[in-house]
Scaffold this motif. Structure first.
Motif, PDB file in Angstrom:
ATOM      1  N   GLY A 111     -17.247  22.780   8.283  1.00 58.03           N
ATOM      2  CA  GLY A 111     -18.209  22.678   9.380  1.00 58.03           C
ATOM      3  C   GLY A 111     -19.613  23.063   8.954  1.00 58.03           C
ATOM      4  N   ASN A 112     -19.778  23.371   7.656  1.00 60.69           N
ATOM      5  CA  ASN A 112     -21.075  23.799   7.127  1.00 60.69           C
ATOM      6  C   ASN A 112     -21.488  22.932   5.945  1.00 60.69           C
ATOM      7  OD1 ASN A 112     -21.404  26.438   8.689  1.00 60.69           O
ATOM      8  ND2 ASN A 112     -19.415  26.719   7.716  1.00 60.69           N
ATOM      9  N   PRO A 113     -22.785  22.596   5.836  1.00 58.51           N
ATOM     10  CA  PRO A 113     -23.236  21.858   4.653  1.00 58.51           C
ATOM     11  C   PRO A 113     -23.158  22.729   3.406  1.00 58.51           C
ATOM     12  CG  PRO A 113     -25.105  22.537   5.995  1.00 58.51           C
ATOM     13  CD  PRO A 113     -23.868  22.884   6.779  1.00 58.51           C
ATOM     14  N   PHE A 114     -23.228  22.070   2.250  1.00 59.70           N
ATOM     15  CA  PHE A 114     -23.224  22.708   0.929  1.00 59.70           C
ATOM     16  C   PHE A 114     -21.849  23.219   0.493  1.00 59.70           C
ATOM     17  CE2 PHE A 114     -27.572  23.289   2.578  1.00 59.70           C
ATOM     18  CZ  PHE A 114     -28.273  22.557   1.628  1.00 59.70           C
ATOM     19  N   PHE A 115     -20.805  22.955   1.270  1.00 58.65           N
ATOM     20  CA  PHE A 115     -19.451  23.338   0.869  1.00 58.65           C
ATOM     21  C   PHE A 115     -18.597  22.079   0.759  1.00 58.65           C
ATOM     22  CE2 PHE A 115     -21.100  27.212   2.770  1.00 58.65           C
ATOM     23  CZ  PHE A 115     -20.680  28.174   1.867  1.00 58.65           C
ATOM     24  N   THR A 116     -17.818  21.989  -0.309  1.00 56.89           N
ATOM     25  CA  THR A 116     -16.988  20.812  -0.536  1.00 56.89           C
ATOM     26  C   THR A 116     -15.694  20.874   0.271  1.00 56.89           C
ATOM     27  OG1 THR A 116     -15.745  21.803  -2.354  1.00 56.89           O
ATOM     28  CG2 THR A 116     -17.844  20.735  -2.916  1.00 56.89           C
ATOM     29  N   THR A 117     -14.996  19.744   0.300  1.00 53.97           N
ATOM     30  CA  THR A 117     -13.684  19.744   0.953  1.00 53.97           C
ATOM     31  C   THR A 117     -12.643  20.484   0.106  1.00 53.97           C
ATOM     32  OG1 THR A 117     -13.328  17.488   0.099  1.00 53.97           O
ATOM     33  CG2 THR A 117     -14.004  17.704   2.405  1.00 53.97           C
ATOM     34  N   ASP A 118     -12.895  20.654  -1.190  1.00 56.84           N
ATOM     35  CA  ASP A 118     -12.029  21.525  -1.992  1.00 56.84           C
ATOM     36  C   ASP A 118     -12.093  22.951  -1.450  1.00 56.84           C
ATOM     37  OD1 ASP A 118     -11.112  19.583  -3.707  1.00 56.84           O
ATOM     38  OD2 ASP A 118     -12.376  20.163  -5.399  1.00 56.84           O
ATOM     39  N   THR A 119     -13.309  23.424  -1.224  1.00 54.76           N
ATOM     40  CA  THR A 119     -13.480  24.772  -0.672  1.00 54.76           C
ATOM     41  C   THR A 119     -12.876  24.853   0.726  1.00 54.76           C
ATOM     42  OG1 THR A 119     -15.475  25.156  -1.977  1.00 54.76           O
ATOM     43  CG2 THR A 119     -15.177  26.517  -0.025  1.00 54.76           C
ATOM     44  N   ALA A 120     -13.065  23.802   1.523  1.00 58.03           N
ATOM     45  CA  ALA A 120     -12.462  23.765   2.865  1.00 58.03           C
ATOM     46  C   ALA A 120     -10.945  23.850   2.772  1.00 58.03           C
ATOM     47  CB  ALA A 120     -12.877  22.491   3.592  1.00 58.03           C
ATOM     48  N   GLY A 121     -10.375  23.153   1.800  1.00 57.09           N
ATOM     49  CA  GLY A 121      -8.928  23.178   1.633  1.00 57.09           C
ATOM     50  C   GLY A 121      -8.404  24.565   1.317  1.00 57.09           C
ATOM     51  N   VAL A 122      -9.078  25.253   0.381  1.00 53.49           N
ATOM     52  CA  VAL A 122      -8.659  26.612   0.017  1.00 53.49           C
ATOM     53  C   VAL A 122      -8.863  27.562   1.197  1.00 53.49           C
ATOM     54  CG1 VAL A 122      -9.130  28.574  -1.496  1.00 53.49           C
ATOM     55  CG2 VAL A 122      -9.062  26.265  -2.440  1.00 53.49           C
TER      56      VAL A 122
ATOM     57  N   LYS B 243     -17.032  19.962  16.773  1.00 54.30           N
ATOM     58  CA  LYS B 243     -16.446  19.558  18.050  1.00 54.30           C
ATOM     59  C   LYS B 243     -16.491  18.042  18.231  1.00 54.30           C
ATOM     60  CE  LYS B 243     -16.966  23.737  20.833  1.00 54.30           C
ATOM     61  NZ  LYS B 243     -17.518  24.313  22.086  1.00 54.30           N
ATOM     62  N   MET B 244     -15.322  17.466  18.404  1.00 56.43           N
ATOM     63  CA  MET B 244     -15.174  16.038  18.687  1.00 56.43           C
ATOM     64  C   MET B 244     -14.013  15.909  19.662  1.00 56.43           C
ATOM     65  SD  MET B 244     -15.795  14.099  15.080  1.00 56.43           S
ATOM     66  CE  MET B 244     -17.320  14.285  14.162  1.00 56.43           C
ATOM     67  N   GLU B 245     -14.206  16.385  20.860  1.00 49.57           N
ATOM     68  CA  GLU B 245     -13.117  16.603  21.805  1.00 49.57           C
ATOM     69  C   GLU B 245     -12.329  15.346  22.152  1.00 49.57           C
ATOM     70  OE1 GLU B 245     -14.959  18.573  25.072  1.00 49.57           O
ATOM     71  OE2 GLU B 245     -15.356  20.416  23.943  1.00 49.57           O
ATOM     72  N   GLU B 246     -12.996  14.195  22.091  1.00 52.21           N
ATOM     73  CA  GLU B 246     -12.292  12.964  22.465  1.00 52.21           C
ATOM     74  C   GLU B 246     -11.249  12.529  21.431  1.00 52.21           C
ATOM     75  OE1 GLU B 246     -15.789  13.330  24.921  1.00 52.21           O
ATOM     76  OE2 GLU B 246     -15.535  13.403  22.736  1.00 52.21           O
ATOM     77  N   ILE B 247     -11.408  12.980  20.184  1.00 58.78           N
ATOM     78  CA  ILE B 247     -10.497  12.486  19.141  1.00 58.78           C
ATOM     79  C   ILE B 247      -9.776  13.573  18.361  1.00 58.78           C
ATOM     80  CG2 ILE B 247     -11.690  10.280  18.816  1.00 58.78           C
ATOM     81  CD1 ILE B 247     -13.132  11.504  16.449  1.00 58.78           C
ATOM     82  N   ALA B 248     -10.184  14.827  18.508  1.00 63.27           N
ATOM     83  CA  ALA B 248      -9.552  15.898  17.727  1.00 63.27           C
ATOM     84  C   ALA B 248      -9.675  17.228  18.444  1.00 63.27           C
ATOM     85  CB  ALA B 248     -10.211  15.997  16.345  1.00 63.27           C
ATOM     86  N   GLU B 249      -8.737  18.107  18.160  1.00 64.99           N
ATOM     87  CA  GLU B 249      -8.854  19.480  18.635  1.00 64.99           C
ATOM     88  C   GLU B 249      -9.921  20.197  17.817  1.00 64.99           C
ATOM     89  OE1 GLU B 249      -5.134  21.443  18.077  1.00 64.99           O
ATOM     90  OE2 GLU B 249      -4.033  20.137  19.445  1.00 64.99           O
ATOM     91  N   SER B 250     -10.538  21.202  18.403  1.00 63.77           N
ATOM     92  CA  SER B 250     -11.402  22.085  17.628  1.00 63.77           C
ATOM     93  C   SER B 250     -10.515  23.008  16.783  1.00 63.77           C
ATOM     94  CB  SER B 250     -12.285  22.930  18.552  1.00 63.77           C
ATOM     95  OG  SER B 250     -13.208  22.105  19.236  1.00 63.77           O
ATOM     96  N   PHE B 251     -11.004  23.362  15.596  1.00 62.45           N
ATOM     97  CA  PHE B 251     -10.207  24.224  14.731  1.00 62.45           C
ATOM     98  C   PHE B 251     -10.075  25.618  15.332  1.00 62.45           C
ATOM     99  CE2 PHE B 251     -10.288  27.577  11.435  1.00 62.45           C
ATOM    100  CZ  PHE B 251      -8.995  27.403  10.978  1.00 62.45           C
ATOM    101  N   ILE B 252      -8.827  26.015  15.560  1.00 64.43           N
ATOM    102  CA  ILE B 252      -8.489  27.378  15.983  1.00 64.43           C
ATOM    103  C   ILE B 252      -7.272  27.772  15.152  1.00 64.43           C
ATOM    104  CG2 ILE B 252      -7.707  28.861  17.866  1.00 64.43           C
ATOM    105  CD1 ILE B 252      -9.063  26.917  19.821  1.00 64.43           C
ATOM    106  N   VAL B 253      -7.424  28.781  14.333  1.00 62.70           N
ATOM    107  CA  VAL B 253      -6.390  29.087  13.355  1.00 62.70           C
ATOM    108  C   VAL B 253      -5.051  29.413  14.012  1.00 62.70           C
ATOM    109  CG1 VAL B 253      -7.005  31.536  13.108  1.00 62.70           C
ATOM    110  CG2 VAL B 253      -5.859  30.333  11.240  1.00 62.70           C
ATOM    111  N   ARG B 254      -5.048  30.158  15.107  1.00 58.06           N
ATOM    112  CA  ARG B 254      -3.780  30.513  15.759  1.00 58.06           C
ATOM    113  C   ARG B 254      -3.076  29.264  16.309  1.00 58.06           C
ATOM    114  NH1 ARG B 254      -3.017  36.007  16.701  1.00 58.06           N
ATOM    115  NH2 ARG B 254      -4.834  37.316  16.246  1.00 58.06           N
ATOM    116  N   ARG B 255      -3.872  28.337  16.830  1.00 56.08           N
ATOM    117  CA  ARG B 255      -3.279  27.097  17.346  1.00 56.08           C
ATOM    118  C   ARG B 255      -2.719  26.268  16.194  1.00 56.08           C
ATOM    119  NH1 ARG B 255      -6.922  23.446  21.149  1.00 56.08           N
ATOM    120  NH2 ARG B 255      -6.475  25.166  22.586  1.00 56.08           N
ATOM    121  N   ALA B 256      -3.447  26.241  15.083  1.00 56.80           N
ATOM    122  CA  ALA B 256      -2.972  25.508  13.911  1.00 56.80           C
ATOM    123  C   ALA B 256      -1.635  26.054  13.422  1.00 56.80           C
ATOM    124  CB  ALA B 256      -4.009  25.574  12.794  1.00 56.80           C
ATOM    125  N   ILE B 257      -1.540  27.378  13.346  1.00 56.95           N
ATOM    126  CA  ILE B 257      -0.291  28.004  12.903  1.00 56.95           C
ATOM    127  C   ILE B 257       0.841  27.694  13.869  1.00 56.95           C
ATOM    128  CG2 ILE B 257       0.846  30.255  12.590  1.00 56.95           C
ATOM    129  CD1 ILE B 257      -1.838  31.244  11.392  1.00 56.95           C
TER     130      ILE B 257
END
Length: 239
Positions: A136-147, A106-120
């Motif tokens: 949003g979790n440690p130990f996971f790469t941005t590659d995994t986030a991308g997939v 959550k960073m409300e002043e600069i970005a929306e929170s991730f909501i998949v339906r809103r993203a779509i």
């Protein structure tokens, strides 16, 4: 998983945005990437983006001497991805492209929170969506986030935009006879330890039947050629 034709997620590394020293953000590169994305948008593609944070900090590197815990290092890396996402949004809107940043933290002043339906919904309305803060979790790469995000929005492809044409059987910088592997399976990528993405990302792509395209982001017009299935495009695909 039912995938949506003409919906794609592009994964950039943070280092891709950096200057020659490998640190920070080069606005010339930002402008180039925005122009490339604009060409995709003009051709009717729905575009999502994930950017790493390695041009500022990597969690593993920050935690390597034990002073900073790995979890804290990873959260620092997530914040770096938000910086890059906001920069990309600015570059896109400078080019006249409507965009939204969605953060897993959550960073409300600069970005929306991730909501998949809103993203779509944003994608359906022709907006580029930039996913920040990894999973949003440690130990996971941005590659995994991308997939993960590509699977959630039902993208047709995930594109790993790099500085090479694709996956080679050996290092093309060291061996003149290195051959581009046009197509390989998820199992080959995992078993032969071909570093297309980290193993978690590849396994998740396999589970969701999500093809991974690896290509050179600095070859002008290449992304559009690939998505329009131009035979002259150079890339590798894992599926």
């Amino acid at each position: 998983m039912q995938q949506v034709k003409n919906r794609v997620l592009i994964k950039f590394s943070g280092e891709a945005l950096a200057n020659e020293n490998g640190f920070g953000i080069d606005t010339k590169i930002l402008k180039y990437l925005a122009d490339e994305i604009k060409s995709l948008e003009s051709a009717g593609f729905e575009i999502a983006i994930v950017i790493g944070g390695g041009n500022f900090i990597r969690g593993v590197s920050a935690a390597q001497d034990g002073v900073i815990r790995r979890t804290s290092g990873d959260y620092m890396g997530m914040m770096a991805t938000v910086i890059n996402a906001v920069a990309m949004q600015e570059a896109l809107e400078f080019d006249g492209i409507s965009s939204r940043v969605q953060s897993a933290i959550k960073m409300e002043e600069i970005a929306e929170s991730f909501i998949v339906r809103r993203a779509i919904r944003h994608l359906e309305k022709g907006r580029v969506v930039i996913f920040a803060a990894g999973t949003g979790n440690p130990f996971f790469t941005t590659d995994t986030a991308g997939v993960l995000r590509a699977s959630e929005i039902q993208a047709n492809y995930i594109i790993k935009a790099t500085k090479v044409d694709g996956v080679y059987d050996k290092d093309p910088h060291k061996f003149e006879d290195a051959k581009l592997l046009k197509e390989l399976s998820y199992e080959e990528a995992l078993q032969k330890n071909i570093r297309v993405m980290d193993d978690t990302a590849v396994a998740l792509a396999r589970e969701n039947g999500l093809p991974i395209i690896v290509c050179d982001m600095f070859k002008k017009g290449n992304l559009l050629k690939i998505l329009q299935q131009d035979l002259n495009a150079k890339y590798s695909i894992v599926k």
